[in-house]
Design a protein around this motif. Structure first.
Motif, PDB file in Angstrom:
ATOM      1  N   CYS A   1      28.323  58.051  29.592  1.00 37.37           N
ATOM      2  CA  CYS A   1      27.918  56.641  29.869  1.00 37.37           C
ATOM      3  C   CYS A   1      28.654  55.760  28.755  1.00 37.37           C
ATOM      4  O   CYS A   1      29.040  54.397  28.619  1.00 37.37           O
ATOM      5  CB  CYS A   1      27.280  56.403  30.983  1.00 37.37           C
ATOM      6  SG  CYS A   1      27.516  57.713  33.252  1.00 37.37           S
ATOM      7  N   ASP A   2      27.365  55.580  27.677  1.00 37.24           N
ATOM      8  CA  ASP A   2      27.190  54.847  26.636  1.00 37.24           C
ATOM      9  C   ASP A   2      28.075  54.374  25.733  1.00 37.24           C
ATOM     10  O   ASP A   2      28.866  53.398  25.399  1.00 37.24           O
ATOM     11  CB  ASP A   2      26.363  55.067  26.107  1.00 37.24           C
ATOM     12  CG  ASP A   2      24.592  54.480  26.300  1.00 37.24           C
ATOM     13  OD1 ASP A   2      24.112  54.361  27.501  1.00 37.24           O
ATOM     14  OD2 ASP A   2      23.618  55.638  25.860  1.00 37.24           O
TER      15      ASP A   2
ATOM     16  N   VAL B   1      31.035  53.091  28.241  1.00 38.65           N
ATOM     17  CA  VAL B   1      30.411  50.873  28.329  1.00 38.65           C
ATOM     18  C   VAL B   1      30.728  50.819  27.002  1.00 38.65           C
ATOM     19  O   VAL B   1      31.620  49.562  27.136  1.00 38.65           O
ATOM     20  CB  VAL B   1      28.817  50.945  28.190  1.00 38.65           C
ATOM     21  CG1 VAL B   1      28.414  49.499  28.461  1.00 38.65           C
ATOM     22  CG2 VAL B   1      28.840  51.814  30.155  1.00 38.65           C
TER      23      VAL B   1
ATOM     24  N   ASN C   1      33.574  47.703  26.923  1.00 41.70           N
ATOM     25  CA  ASN C   1      33.817  46.722  26.631  1.00 41.70           C
ATOM     26  C   ASN C   1      34.213  45.449  25.609  1.00 41.70           C
ATOM     27  O   ASN C   1      35.172  44.860  25.457  1.00 41.70           O
ATOM     28  CB  ASN C   1      32.061  46.438  25.968  1.00 41.70           C
ATOM     29  CG  ASN C   1      31.013  45.924  26.943  1.00 41.70           C
ATOM     30  OD1 ASN C   1      31.275  44.970  28.300  1.00 41.70           O
ATOM     31  ND2 ASN C   1      30.028  46.778  27.249  1.00 41.70           N
TER      32      ASN C   1
ATOM     33  N   LEU D   1      33.720  48.528  34.867  1.00 43.70           N
ATOM     34  CA  LEU D   1      32.271  48.381  34.005  1.00 43.70           C
ATOM     35  C   LEU D   1      30.716  47.687  35.354  1.00 43.70           C
ATOM     36  O   LEU D   1      29.866  48.382  34.586  1.00 43.70           O
ATOM     37  CB  LEU D   1      31.964  47.098  33.146  1.00 43.70           C
ATOM     38  CG  LEU D   1      33.080  46.843  31.555  1.00 43.70           C
ATOM     39  CD1 LEU D   1      32.908  45.771  31.594  1.00 43.70           C
ATOM     40  CD2 LEU D   1      31.907  48.014  30.539  1.00 43.70           C
ATOM     41  N   THR D   2      31.120  46.996  35.979  1.00 43.56           N
ATOM     42  CA  THR D   2      30.429  47.093  37.206  1.00 43.56           C
ATOM     43  C   THR D   2      29.570  48.310  37.632  1.00 43.56           C
ATOM     44  O   THR D   2      28.716  48.241  38.089  1.00 43.56           O
ATOM     45  CB  THR D   2      31.074  45.941  38.410  1.00 43.56           C
ATOM     46  OG1 THR D   2      31.006  44.416  37.627  1.00 43.56           O
ATOM     47  CG2 THR D   2      29.901  46.088  39.052  1.00 43.56           C
TER      48      THR D   2
ATOM     49  N   LYS E   1      28.112  50.940  34.778  1.00 40.95           N
ATOM     50  CA  LYS E   1      26.269  49.728  35.436  1.00 40.95           C
ATOM     51  C   LYS E   1      25.860  50.890  36.678  1.00 40.95           C
ATOM     52  O   LYS E   1      24.749  50.994  36.280  1.00 40.95           O
ATOM     53  CB  LYS E   1      26.024  48.899  34.973  1.00 40.95           C
ATOM     54  CG  LYS E   1      27.074  48.247  33.461  1.00 40.95           C
ATOM     55  CD  LYS E   1      26.984  47.631  33.169  1.00 40.95           C
ATOM     56  CE  LYS E   1      27.907  46.241  32.482  1.00 40.95           C
ATOM     57  NZ  LYS E   1      28.071  45.134  32.062  1.00 40.95           N
TER      58      LYS E   1
ATOM     59  N   ILE F   1      24.895  53.798  35.917  1.00 41.70           N
ATOM     60  CA  ILE F   1      23.762  54.338  35.055  1.00 41.70           C
ATOM     61  C   ILE F   1      22.721  54.433  35.526  1.00 41.70           C
ATOM     62  O   ILE F   1      21.561  54.784  35.239  1.00 41.70           O
ATOM     63  CB  ILE F   1      23.906  53.672  33.675  1.00 41.70           C
ATOM     64  CG1 ILE F   1      25.382  54.128  33.095  1.00 41.70           C
ATOM     65  CG2 ILE F   1      23.041  53.554  32.730  1.00 41.70           C
ATOM     66  CD1 ILE F   1      25.821  53.381  32.050  1.00 41.70           C
ATOM     67  N   ASN F   2      21.930  52.779  35.971  1.00 45.17           N
ATOM     68  CA  ASN F   2      20.980  53.270  37.030  1.00 45.17           C
ATOM     69  C   ASN F   2      20.855  53.911  38.068  1.00 45.17           C
ATOM     70  O   ASN F   2      19.259  54.094  38.220  1.00 45.17           O
ATOM     71  CB  ASN F   2      21.596  51.881  37.843  1.00 45.17           C
ATOM     72  CG  ASN F   2      21.911  50.463  37.128  1.00 45.17           C
ATOM     73  OD1 ASN F   2      21.239  50.175  36.862  1.00 45.17           O
ATOM     74  ND2 ASN F   2      21.698  49.202  37.995  1.00 45.17           N
TER      75      ASN F   2
END
Length: 237
Positions: A57-58, A61, A65, A214-215, A218, A221-222
């Protein structure tokens, strides 16, 4: 004499019952120990996969981005003087820009461990309902959210690519022409976006999809962080 036999058989009966009870008790302990070993094995496997998914995921992202920053620079510059230096700080590759415009990036986090656990039925050894609930949200609900935005982007680009290749074939050709520099290619794309409202509107929609991706990743990921917290607590306890 009769009393003697009664005492003897009663004693034997008690011994047999006690033996069965002890055997049953030892068997229960053995099963409990085996179940605990399986529980720890499953939790460790899930914990390792969380780290793998986090790394994946990193990377996604960072890549998404970067894609969005490149796109926004062309869109935001289309009403003012274009500065190719700002683009070259992110990438100096024509193919990177072209990929961003035409192709889509998949979202396929490593889920082999989780799927193996589900298929083998060993998730039953995990006692925590909280962990099971988080796993369901992560791998079903929120994974579906991210995957859906990727699918929408894919459909958009499939429709967009034919328009782009027909209406702006010079950009496609310039992307593979080694005689045309990165700066020249970037300027050509900038001028095309500036002059063609349809092209610009498509790219604005694309930017919206990138923002949605991206939203949702994230949020994904939470949930991943929440799962990591619960797994760590269960392993430590």
């Amino acid at each position: 004499m009769k009393k003697k036999y009664i005492i003897k058989y009663s004693f034997e009966f008690v011994v047999i019952v006690a033996g069965i009870s002890v055997s049953f008790w030892l068997n229960e302990i053995s099963i409990g120990n085996q179940n605990e070993k399986e529980r720890i094995k499953v939790l460790n496997s899930l914990n390792m996969e969380v780290d793998e998914i986090q790394s994946y995921c990193d990377e996604r992202v960072n890549r998404w981005n970067k894609d969005r920053r490149i796109l926004m620079m062309f869109l935001e510059s289309s009403g003012q003087n274009f500065n190719v230096d700002s683009i070259s700080k992110i990438t100096t590759s024509k193919s990177s820009i072209e990929f961003n415009l035409i192709y889509y990036r998949v979202f396929e986090p490593p889920m082999n461990r989780y799927l193996s656990i589900i298929n083998a039925g060993t998730l039953k050894y995990v006692k925590s309902d909280k962990i099971k609930e988080i796993l369901s949200r992560l791998h079903n609900t929120y994974f579906s959210y991210v995957e859906t935005t990727v699918e929408y982007e894919k459909i958009l680009k499939e429709n967009f690519v034919s328009f782009f290749a027909t209406s702006h074939s010079d950009i496609i050709i310039a992307g593979s022409d080694n005689k045309i520099s990165f700066d020249e290619y970037s300027l050509m794309l900038y001028n095309s976006i500036k002059k063609d409202k349809k092209l610009k509107s498509n790219l604005i929609v694309l930017d919206d999809y990138l923002g949605s991706k991206l939203t949702f990743i994230k949020l994904y990921i939470n949930i991943l962080d929440e799962l990591k917290f619960e797994l760590t607590n269960n392993l430590n306890s």
